[in-house]
Design an enzyme around this catalytic site. Structure first.
Site, PDB file in Angstrom:
ATOM      1  N   GLU D  53       0.804  -1.262   0.039  1.00 50.40           N
ATOM      2  CA  GLU D  53       0.079  -0.182  -0.061  1.00 50.40           C
ATOM      3  C   GLU D  53       0.810   1.083   0.039  1.00 50.40           C
ATOM      4  O   GLU D  53       1.857   1.339   0.770  1.00 50.40           O
ATOM      5  CB  GLU D  53      -1.020  -0.051   1.283  1.00 50.40           C
ATOM      6  CG  GLU D  53      -2.310   0.527   1.093  1.00 50.40           C
ATOM      7  CD  GLU D  53      -2.820   0.410   2.529  1.00 50.40           C
ATOM      8  OE1 GLU D  53      -3.225   1.652   2.996  1.00 50.40           O
ATOM      9  OE2 GLU D  53      -3.298  -0.799   3.119  1.00 50.40           O
ATOM     10  N   ASP D  64      -6.544   8.518  10.245  1.00 44.88           N
ATOM     11  CA  ASP D  64      -5.271   8.098  10.589  1.00 44.88           C
ATOM     12  C   ASP D  64      -4.897   8.706  11.960  1.00 44.88           C
ATOM     13  O   ASP D  64      -5.121   9.899  12.436  1.00 44.88           O
ATOM     14  CB  ASP D  64      -3.899   8.712   9.574  1.00 44.88           C
ATOM     15  CG  ASP D  64      -4.215   7.585   8.272  1.00 44.88           C
ATOM     16  OD1 ASP D  64      -4.100   6.445   8.496  1.00 44.88           O
ATOM     17  OD2 ASP D  64      -4.142   8.324   7.233  1.00 44.88           O
ATOM     18  N   TYR D 176     -11.438  -4.244   2.670  1.00 46.27           N
ATOM     19  CA  TYR D 176     -10.547  -3.724   3.939  1.00 46.27           C
ATOM     20  C   TYR D 176     -11.396  -3.779   5.176  1.00 46.27           C
ATOM     21  O   TYR D 176     -12.295  -2.818   5.329  1.00 46.27           O
ATOM     22  CB  TYR D 176     -10.059  -2.244   3.542  1.00 46.27           C
ATOM     23  CG  TYR D 176      -8.991  -1.726   4.530  1.00 46.27           C
ATOM     24  CD1 TYR D 176      -9.011  -1.833   5.805  1.00 46.27           C
ATOM     25  CD2 TYR D 176      -7.884  -1.112   3.813  1.00 46.27           C
ATOM     26  CE1 TYR D 176      -8.105  -1.300   6.502  1.00 46.27           C
ATOM     27  CE2 TYR D 176      -6.797  -0.711   4.719  1.00 46.27           C
ATOM     28  CZ  TYR D 176      -6.904  -0.697   6.030  1.00 46.27           C
ATOM     29  OH  TYR D 176      -6.143  -0.263   6.877  1.00 46.27           O
TER      30      TYR D 176
END
Lengths: 385, 264, 385, 264
Positions: D53, D64, D176
């Protein structure tokens, strides 16, 4: 000009005509529906009146007592001071005066005076003790932004008491062109009466609001803090004719009624903090607005007759009250106002306020100005709360 | 206190006869409690004062300007009280009448009757209380009268005609005519407001009319004497004391004023 | 969730259910007369609504234009932020959430959130950039007094933009027990719509007040400052259906509509200040509340359709406007609000506002928080006025 | 984009066949622009990554945690842009498929079609945009499909059943699966929420299901492999880079994870 043995006009002969002229002008204006209409409109559209009456839901539940808050903290400039200055500024304009003089301690009345002057196109000169100027730089600048001139006073303790003396002195030399816009229910006649009348809008509004809010129409207790005593005088004015028990709360370190004795100061006779030789003392309170060694003469009379019960609370209780009200109602009130709240907390605990009774508390102002003081108290003493 | 029954005391007679004799009266002010104040009373008498004003310091003197304010602060900081001053006065053996000037709270603190009795016991013959205007003066006037103290009243340029007449007739010792709309302090020239007020008062009473507030120089004293019966001088003398000048030197300033008045 | 090409819900999948739940709850509550009644009562008795509509008499005379001021500066906590947080706090309670999350820049929305949380007995966690915490120590302490926890954010520029990102991140991990109380008409759907609806009380009140105050009932121009854009959205909501010309005033250094281009930030698509690579820029304005690089998506749409005219004013004009309003009307408004005032001053001078026209200006908040900034501007630059 | 027409691209086929062969998939994350990032892609391929990735830094990465936030800040401070990264990718001659991860504004800035075309030109075969949830994904999905880029969708423990099915069916390359309600970051243990989400997803699709967010240790990777088809590992590796470890050393951490997965 008298409230029992108190009040009067203890000023130099030179100022007597100026006081008389204010008295005539006020009497005339107060009886003039147009003046009243103009003032009412200014109070509504500029100052934000009527101010809210807030049921303190969570605090009431905790105390077992119904607490209603009269929210002068929501008035323009952050306190009840605006009620009086708008009245006096309109009066000054009616009298053809182009300038306002005022004394100020922490700066609240000074800011209010500067505000009213700007609004009506008058000049403003504010007398402020040099020590207060150092401690309240933001309020000094606020007055300057509003176009007022702030004059440092360097006599005596260089605080409110001395600023008031200096404003009186200054008025002597310019009484023909300036109006002395005194900030509380003190000073020579007609000020104690006039300021009370300009502040009675607090009590009148609260009375009508209580009638809508309470099944009993009138609260059992009406509580306000007392320094010079204008927010209390205005509040009580609305309830003197009712059966409500009236309570005035002084700062323990500035309790003219509780700890003073009769004297004259700044043109009026009343209870005054003084030493054994007749020298006027300095008051000390965490609330700058209660740092005044005298008290309005009508309060002295109301104390003597017993119609109002005066009592004191200490700085620690006051700081705790600010925090308690903030956390239960989301209102950071002024340290002055917190005196009234502190008494309610104490009286609800002691049983002086029986469970289920109703209490109206006037919040005279907001606490934004006190945040630095609260921080210092926190940093200086871990046990403030 | 009714006009008919009020007669003058010692101060009243003393100043009245001197003025009648054509002398321009000079009343200097001493702030009691400052260094050398007691000696200064003697110096002033020797330099030609017709009476001496003894200031009892008060914490909040609203008719006083910066000089007298500072003097009062210093005196209070030194522990001066009405009691300590009055206790010292008899020992001065002053050669002229003494007039106490103080604020109402100092009087009220003891009560007017007790205060006036104490004045009398200390040999004081007059009293000036600038924050007791005519309309509030009844009680104090009665107390003064009962003890034979001459109650000196103030008139101001702003005093309206009707009250001016009452002040002129009720004041004893002299009439304290405020030369200016303002506080005590040193001013260069005699204010324009002084002459008219003095003339108005003199037309209303035979009691001496003294101009005070701001009269400091020989020139302004002379100008004052031309329109009134004399002058009260305060701040100019007190400033000397604050600046460290001794009684003899301050006395010389008064003597110069005396000379100016006598030449007028 | 769309305003033309703008709006949407650009958040991690994990947050979508939380947004959906807020949307359902808000839709349900907004249609529930009891919720509306509860909110209206809180706004009235606690926040002091309706706020005044003040004719700016002296300024109007000077400009030759009738200026009316909608006084959100008089609302509790000092700005319009309270309208939205009371709505969201009530909604959070209805949803069974015990805690509010909020982002804040200068601290106004944080203080408002802490206030609403205290009032309703909820906990509050406020995310604030580390730099803002240093610059706004008083507001930090104010939140703490109200019982809120202030969490320093140390990412990025450590200001509002980053605090918002951090609040969204935090919400992901506690969406089941906390409600994200977003402070402006931005963020993922339904926030832009919901916050506008909670703020439309400004415009609805002003519309009714103008109808009483003005012979024409509706002002010719309606002006509000735009950062995220909630006070403007609330104001405009009351006038979109009228013929009034609507003007949104951005800070020259933070003008997402005027200087930005379409992008996504913090969950919505709108105009965003960004560099040529798509990195979001920092906004710079003397008004901390306008230091945001995005703008509510409805504003982007209103700009594209031309219904609202968006323009900018610079810091110097803004500072001058604060002083001008203070000296003519006795009102020290917030630097944010002063953007709207500054535009009126400029447009009246340039003729864009013709003589005799009527202008409604929303004063979104009071300037007490800005006094130190004004002092620094005075000390730093002699030509501020 | 309709379910019937979406087929998988190179990434989809690559991971699907490896998973079908019983291999636990390992996809490490590289923040493009940090020192040594290009070498790190090769190290990861050598250490057993099944795909890599590539993070394109964005100023406001809302999914994040602190580690990746700091990495993005550093990369941006060093002048990294989507263009500089995409220009470098072909030169890497990567031995495994590359998946770009970035935020929607970076994509929108060029426009989704142009961005996807650039990805393709750079040899990228997959794209993850965490702030474009399923409901907003139509335009981006179409653009990806047009360029043969596999659009990897995220599912979360909070995703309701109905949408979980759609995500599972539409996601290409892999699904994911967010192991936790939270942001990227290093966590000690596999969160309890992970197993159920992975099981639900695996029941809905044959596309590999990879757990990501917080998986950092061999133990948690092993635990994840027991319930899913593999893992995405980010913060643990990026932290090494931020702390100054070189590509070879970081590659060894990945090799340890590979070993753990292979032993599972």
């Amino acid at each position: 000009g008298r409230f029992g043995d108190y009040g009067g006009r203890f000023v130099p002969e030179a100022l007597v005509p100026a006081c008389e002229e204010v008295e005539r002008a006020f009497t005339d204006a107060w009886a003039d529906p147009r003046f009243r209409r103009d003032l009412d409109r200014l109070l509504a559209v500029h100052a934000g009146r009527p101010t809210a009456l807030t049921p303190a839901w969570r605090l009431s539940a905790e105390l077992g007592v119904t607490v209603l808050l009269k929210r002068e903290d929501l008035a323009h400039t952050g306190s009840h001071k605006i009620n009086n200055v708008l009245g006096q500024a309109l009066l000054a304009r009616r009298m053809g005066r182009g300038r306002l003089l005022a004394e100020t301690g922490a700066g609240q009345h000074g800011v209010a005076t500067a505000t009213a002057a700007a609004l009506l196109g008058l000049r403003a000169t504010v007398y402020m003790g040099e020590r207060d100027i150092e401690r309240q730089a933001l309020n000094v600048y606020r007055m300057e932004v509003l176009g007022a001139e702030v004059v440092p006073v360097r006599t005596g303790s260089r605080t409110l008491k001395d600023a008031t003396s200096e404003a009186l002195r200054a008025w002597v030399s310019c009484a023909d062109e300036a109006h002395y816009c005194l900030g509380s229910v003190m000073g020579p006649h007609p000020y104690p009466t006039m300021v009370r009348e300009f502040q009675r809008v607090i009590g009148d509004e609260a009375r009508a609001q209580c009638a809508r809010e309470l099944p009993t129409a009138v609260p059992d207790h009406v509580v306000a803090c007392v320094g010079g005593g204008s927010n209390a005088a205005g509040t009580f004015a609305g309830f003197l004719g009712t059966g409500a028990r009236l309570v005035g709360v002084e700062a323990a370190g500035g309790a003219a009624i509780t700890h003073g004795r009769p004297g004259t100061l700044h043109g009026f006779r009343s209870y005054v903090l003084q030493d054994e030789h007749g020298q006027v003392g300095e008051a000390h309170s965490v609330a700058a607005g209660l740092d005044y060694p005298g008290v309005g003469p009508e309060h002295a009379h109301l104390a003597d007759t017993g119609r109002v019960h005066y009592t004191t609370v200490g700085d620690d209780e006051v700081l705790a009250a600010v925090h308690r009200l903030a956390r239960t109602e989301g209102i950071i009130c002024a340290l002055e106002s917190a005196h009234a709240v502190a008494w309610v907390l104490r009286a609800a605990t002691s049983g002086e306020l029986p469970r289920g009774c109703t209490v109206l508390v006037t919040l005279s102002g907001r606490g934004d100005k006190d945040i630095a003081t609260l921080m210092a108290a926190r940093d200086g003493a871990g046990d403030v709360r | 206190m009714s006009a008919a029954t009020v007669t003058g005391g010692a101060l009243h007679r003393h100043l009245g006869s001197r003025a009648a004799a054509g002398r321009s009266l000079l009343v200097p002010y001493v702030m009691a409690g400052l260094p050398g104040w007691a000696e200064l009373v003697g110096e002033f008498a020797a330099a030609g004062a017709d009476a001496v004003e003894i200031g009892l310091p008060f914490s909040d003197p609203i008719l006083d300007g910066p000089v007298i304010c500072e003097a009062a602060e210093r005196a209070l900081a030194g522990g001066t009280t009405a009691a300590t001053v009055l206790a010292e006065l008899p020992g001065l053996a002053a050669q002229v009448p003494l007039v106490v000037m103080t604020y109402s709270n100092i009087v009220l603190h003891r009560g007017a009757p007790a205060f006036c009795a104490a004045l009398r016991a200390a040999g004081v013959s007059g009293l000036i209380v600038p924050d007791v205007p005519f309309a509030e003066a009844a009680e104090l006037g009665g107390a003064c009268g009962a003890e034979g103290i001459d109650h000196v009243l103030l008139a101001a340029p702003s005093t309206p005609p009707g009250r001016l007449g009452e002040v002129a007739q009720r004041s004893r010792g002299f009439v304290y005519a405020s030369a200016v709309m303002g506080t005590t302090g040193v001013r260069e020239h005699l204010p324009a407001t002084a002459a008219r007020l003095a003339a108005d008062l003199k037309a209303l009473t035979g009691t001496p009319v003294l101009l005070g507030l701001g009269i400091s120089s020989p020139a302004s004293a002379r100008a004052a004497a031309a329109v009134a019966d004399g002058v009260v001088v305060g701040s100019a003398l007190v400033r000397d004391v604050l600046e460290g000048r001794g009684p003899a030197e301050v006395g010389r300033r008064l003597a110069a004023l005396r000379t100016a008045l006598d030449e007028a």
